[in-house]
Design an enzyme around this catalytic site. Structure first.
Site, PDB file in Angstrom:
ATOM      1  CB  VAL A  56     -14.444 -65.387  29.689  1.00  0.00           C
ATOM      2  CG1 VAL A  56     -14.997 -64.301  28.781  1.00  0.00           C
ATOM      3  CG2 VAL A  56     -15.535 -66.384  30.052  1.00  0.00           C
ATOM      4  CG  ASP A 109      -5.314 -63.053  35.137  1.00  0.00           C
ATOM      5  OD1 ASP A 109      -6.360 -63.308  34.512  1.00  0.00           O
ATOM      6  OD2 ASP A 109      -5.146 -63.337  36.340  1.00  0.00           O
ATOM      7  CD  GLU A 147     -18.958 -66.088  28.803  1.00  0.00           C
ATOM      8  OE1 GLU A 147     -18.973 -66.954  27.918  1.00  0.00           O
ATOM      9  OE2 GLU A 147     -19.182 -66.326  30.005  1.00  0.00           O
ATOM     10  CG  PHE A 148     -23.824 -66.050  24.533  1.00  0.00           C
ATOM     11  CD1 PHE A 148     -24.759 -66.166  25.553  1.00  0.00           C
ATOM     12  CD2 PHE A 148     -23.764 -64.870  23.810  1.00  0.00           C
ATOM     13  CE1 PHE A 148     -25.625 -65.114  25.846  1.00  0.00           C
ATOM     14  CE2 PHE A 148     -24.625 -63.816  24.089  1.00  0.00           C
ATOM     15  CZ  PHE A 148     -25.551 -63.933  25.113  1.00  0.00           C
ATOM     16  CG  LEU A 149     -16.940 -67.600  25.010  1.00  0.00           C
ATOM     17  CD1 LEU A 149     -15.540 -67.169  25.431  1.00  0.00           C
ATOM     18  CD2 LEU A 149     -17.059 -67.620  23.496  1.00  0.00           C
ATOM     19  CD  GLU A 160     -15.157 -74.124  31.528  1.00  0.00           C
ATOM     20  OE1 GLU A 160     -14.444 -75.126  31.713  1.00  0.00           O
ATOM     21  OE2 GLU A 160     -15.484 -73.336  32.425  1.00  0.00           O
ATOM     22  N   GLY A 201     -23.634 -78.638  36.004  1.00  0.00           N
ATOM     23  CA  GLY A 201     -22.569 -78.188  36.891  1.00  0.00           C
ATOM     24  C   GLY A 201     -21.760 -77.123  36.187  1.00  0.00           C
ATOM     25  CB  CYS A 231     -21.599 -70.505  33.539  1.00  0.00           C
ATOM     26  SG  CYS A 231     -19.887 -70.130  33.220  1.00  0.00           S
ATOM     27  NE  ARG A 253     -13.825 -72.746  37.173  1.00  0.00           N
ATOM     28  CZ  ARG A 253     -13.875 -71.662  36.409  1.00  0.00           C
ATOM     29  NH1 ARG A 253     -14.004 -70.478  36.940  1.00  0.00           N
ATOM     30  NH2 ARG A 253     -13.780 -71.778  35.093  1.00  0.00           N
TER      31      ARG A 253
HETATM   32  C1  UGA Z   1     -22.476 -72.393  29.685  1.00  0.00           C
HETATM   33  C2  UGA Z   1     -23.289 -71.964  28.454  1.00  0.00           C
HETATM   34  O1  UGA Z   1     -23.585 -73.102  27.652  1.00  0.00           O
HETATM   35  C3  UGA Z   1     -22.504 -70.944  27.629  1.00  0.00           C
HETATM   36  O2  UGA Z   1     -23.297 -70.493  26.541  1.00  0.00           O
HETATM   37  C4  UGA Z   1     -22.150 -69.766  28.533  1.00  0.00           C
HETATM   38  O3  UGA Z   1     -21.437 -68.767  27.843  1.00  0.00           O
HETATM   39  C5  UGA Z   1     -21.316 -70.265  29.690  1.00  0.00           C
HETATM   40  O4  UGA Z   1     -22.089 -71.245  30.424  1.00  0.00           O
HETATM   41  C6  UGA Z   1     -20.973 -69.084  30.563  1.00  0.00           C
HETATM   42  O5  UGA Z   1     -21.893 -68.440  31.081  1.00  0.00           O
HETATM   43  O6  UGA Z   1     -19.805 -68.730  30.657  1.00  0.00           O
HETATM   44  P1  UGA Z   1     -20.540 -74.176  30.119  1.00  0.00           P
HETATM   45  O7  UGA Z   1     -20.553 -73.743  31.546  1.00  0.00           O
HETATM   46  O8  UGA Z   1     -19.232 -74.376  29.442  1.00  0.00           O
HETATM   47  O9  UGA Z   1     -21.339 -73.104  29.217  1.00  0.00           O
HETATM   48  O10 UGA Z   1     -21.337 -75.523  30.117  1.00  0.00           O
HETATM   49  P2  UGA Z   1     -22.470 -76.258  29.259  1.00  0.00           P
HETATM   50  O11 UGA Z   1     -21.865 -76.940  28.102  1.00  0.00           O
HETATM   51  O12 UGA Z   1     -23.610 -75.354  28.988  1.00  0.00           O
HETATM   52  O13 UGA Z   1     -22.914 -77.378  30.321  1.00  0.00           O
HETATM   53  C7  UGA Z   1     -23.332 -77.011  31.630  1.00  0.00           C
HETATM   54  C8  UGA Z   1     -23.675 -78.226  32.453  1.00  0.00           C
HETATM   55  O14 UGA Z   1     -24.893 -78.803  32.014  1.00  0.00           O
HETATM   56  C9  UGA Z   1     -22.645 -79.351  32.412  1.00  0.00           C
HETATM   57  O15 UGA Z   1     -22.486 -79.882  33.701  1.00  0.00           O
HETATM   58  C10 UGA Z   1     -23.261 -80.369  31.474  1.00  0.00           C
HETATM   59  O16 UGA Z   1     -22.817 -81.680  31.710  1.00  0.00           O
HETATM   60  C11 UGA Z   1     -24.732 -80.206  31.831  1.00  0.00           C
HETATM   61  N1  UGA Z   1     -25.654 -80.629  30.751  1.00  0.00           N
HETATM   62  C12 UGA Z   1     -25.632 -80.023  29.544  1.00  0.00           C
HETATM   63  C13 UGA Z   1     -26.571 -81.637  31.025  1.00  0.00           C
HETATM   64  O17 UGA Z   1     -26.627 -82.190  32.145  1.00  0.00           O
HETATM   65  N2  UGA Z   1     -27.450 -82.014  30.036  1.00  0.00           N
HETATM   66  C14 UGA Z   1     -27.444 -81.427  28.817  1.00  0.00           C
HETATM   67  O18 UGA Z   1     -28.275 -81.816  27.970  1.00  0.00           O
HETATM   68  C15 UGA Z   1     -26.516 -80.404  28.553  1.00  0.00           C
END
Ligand code: UGA
Length: 453
Positions: A15, A34, A155-157, A159, A279, A282, A350
């Protein structure tokens, strides 16, 4: 607009790095600090320690233009900055509560630097009481509103799409209590709020600008918005995974069901892909954080606990499918695994469901062949039973079953008739519903996905 002098603490983490780079790109003078010396020296030499779409160019351009620099020396960086972004980690402790020790450490150092006004912007996801602790530490040496202000700006980022999400967000949330802080936030974020930053480096070549909604609220609301956003996404995923089970039982395809409900605009298509469960660093952490808050203040987090429980059953269910294919035991069997990262387009492992799968397979005595195009196995996760390959066709050699654990698009493009020639038995367990079942069945594979008829 004149650029602000900004320090990003935790500036070599995911982030912090995206935040610092994007802020420098929109014209601010940024110093990312950092404690990780290795990462800082990599960044100074223009090498990103994280795999992320667009990050190498952003780093090169902003280092070259002198708009960003990297340091391990927090004190001077805090002294010389008017705006401090806190992007340090708040990982979940064994109890499920977030560890806020890094926030406390920085707050103590900050309290020695309040000789001029500082705007402190908290990007890290912190529980309600952590904000009180931060304010208490700073309040011992200065007056809020006069010497400093603290803003919650979650943040709503995602990865893999973090740069796009920073520059062209769906919304910006500020938990803010003073007019001076609001004014400064507007100045910092102006190119993003107005949409003009998209025109200068539009993600994916999209140069259409649009104004971004800003939710200006109080601090606890901003904290809850962040927890609720991730918990809601997690809930959708557990919902679709539960439906996928039903679909398997009644011979229905979950893909059609997801499509059918997703076209309802009140529902939408996103976060309705079934699989191994959510997974990454977050979603589960914030779900646990919200469960903690709900237990503390409202004393009943029934739904949220079920979301977590449902998620925990996804990996074991997938392993059952693989075990059924190979006669009930993994002993003396070889499992080829495609995917290690917690999702595609990242190298992050992670809390990866793929890693959980590998760990369980290892406990059951399977020999495991792993292939991921980017992610690597940490030293601690290595074992005699696990071999990592740089070539997917080598990874499947003499395998009894192939498991797809991350949805990398390139897995679709592989030559599955050649893969079949390499394998000992022709079984595919597709944990991401990535492949075409009919094509594979025609080739002679036994195939099972998640919620596919
Ligand atoms: C998530 C949120 O989407 C962000 O908005 C937020 O800012 C971020 O956490 C955070 O708090 O820092 P991220 O952890 O990068 O982002 O991952 P996602 O793209 O949301 O996916 C999370 C998990 O859900 C992954 O393991 C993905 O494979 C799984 N997933 C996602 C599913 O199993 N099905 C789906 O339809 C979508």
């Amino acid at each position: 607009m004149e650029g602000k002098n900004i320090c990003v603490v935790g500036g070599a983490g995911y982030v912090g790095l995206i935040t610092g780079l994007c802020l420098s790109q929109i014209g601010h003078n940024v110093i990312n600090v950092d404690v990780d010396h290795n990462r800082i020296s990599l960044l100074r030499s223009g090498v990103s320690p994280i795999y992320e779409q667009g990050i190498d160019d952003l780093l090169k351009d902003n280092l070259g233009a002198g708009r960003i620099c990297f340091s391990s020396n927090l004190g001077p960086a805090l002294e010389s900055s008017d705006v401090i972004f806190l992007a340090v980690g708040t990982p979940a402790l064994d109890s499920g509560k977030p560890d806020i020790s890094q926030i406390i450490k920085v707050a103590k150092q900050l309290s020695g630097c309040l000789r001029s006004y500082k705007l402190i912007i908290v990007k890290s996801t912190v529980p309600l009481d952590a904000l009180e602790i931060l304010l208490d530490i700073l309040g011992e040496v200065g007056n809020e509103g006069q010497d400093f202000d603290v803003v919650i700006n979650p943040e709503f980022l995602r990865e893999g799409k973090g740069i796009q999400d920073f520059i062209s967000p769906d919304r910006i949330v500020w938990g803010v209590e003073s007019a001076r802080a609001v004014q400064m936030l507007r100045e910092i974020y102006e190119p993003i709020i107005s949409g003009s930053s998209i025109a200068t480096f539009g993600p994916d070549g999209n140069t259409q600008s649009r104004a971004i909604p800003v939710i200006e609220t109080n601090r606890p609301s901003a904290q809850i918005i962040k927890y609720a956003s991730n918990a809601f996404l997690a809930t959708r995923i557990s919902f679709i995974n539960e439906l996928a089970d039903l679909c398997e039982e009644v011979g229905v395809d979950i893909g059609d069901v997801a499509l059918g409900i997703g076209y309802d605009r009140r529902i939408g298509h996103e976060y309705l892909s079934p699989g191994l469960g959510f997974g990454g660093p977050c979603l589960e952490k914030d779900l646990l954080g919200l469960i903690g808050l709900t237990d503390n203040y409202a004393n009943r987090s029934q739904l949220l606990r079920s979301v977590l429980q449902r998620n925990d059953s996804q990996v074991p269910e997938l392993i059952n499918k693989a075990r059924n294919f190979i006669g009930g035991s993994f002993r003396q069997k070889t499992v080829a695994v495609f995917g290690l990262a917690f999702k595609a387009e990242t190298s992050d492992v992670r809390n990866s469901p793929a890693l959980k799968t590998i760990t369980l397979l290892k406990h059951e005595g399977a020999k495991i062949h792993v292939y991921d195009p980017v992610a690597v196995l940490d030293h601690d996760d290595q074992s005699d039973l696990i071999s990592c390959f740089k070539d997917p066709y080598e990874a499947v050699y003499q395998a009894d079953v192939l498991m797809i654990l991350t949805e990398w698009a390139q897995f679709r493009e592989l030559d599955y008739s050649y893969i079949k020639q390499q394998m000992s038995s022709y079984n595919i367990v597709d944990g991401r519903n990535l492949l075409e079942p009919e094509v594979l069945k025609k080739l002679g594979f036994s195939y099972v996905g998640v919620g596919r008829s």
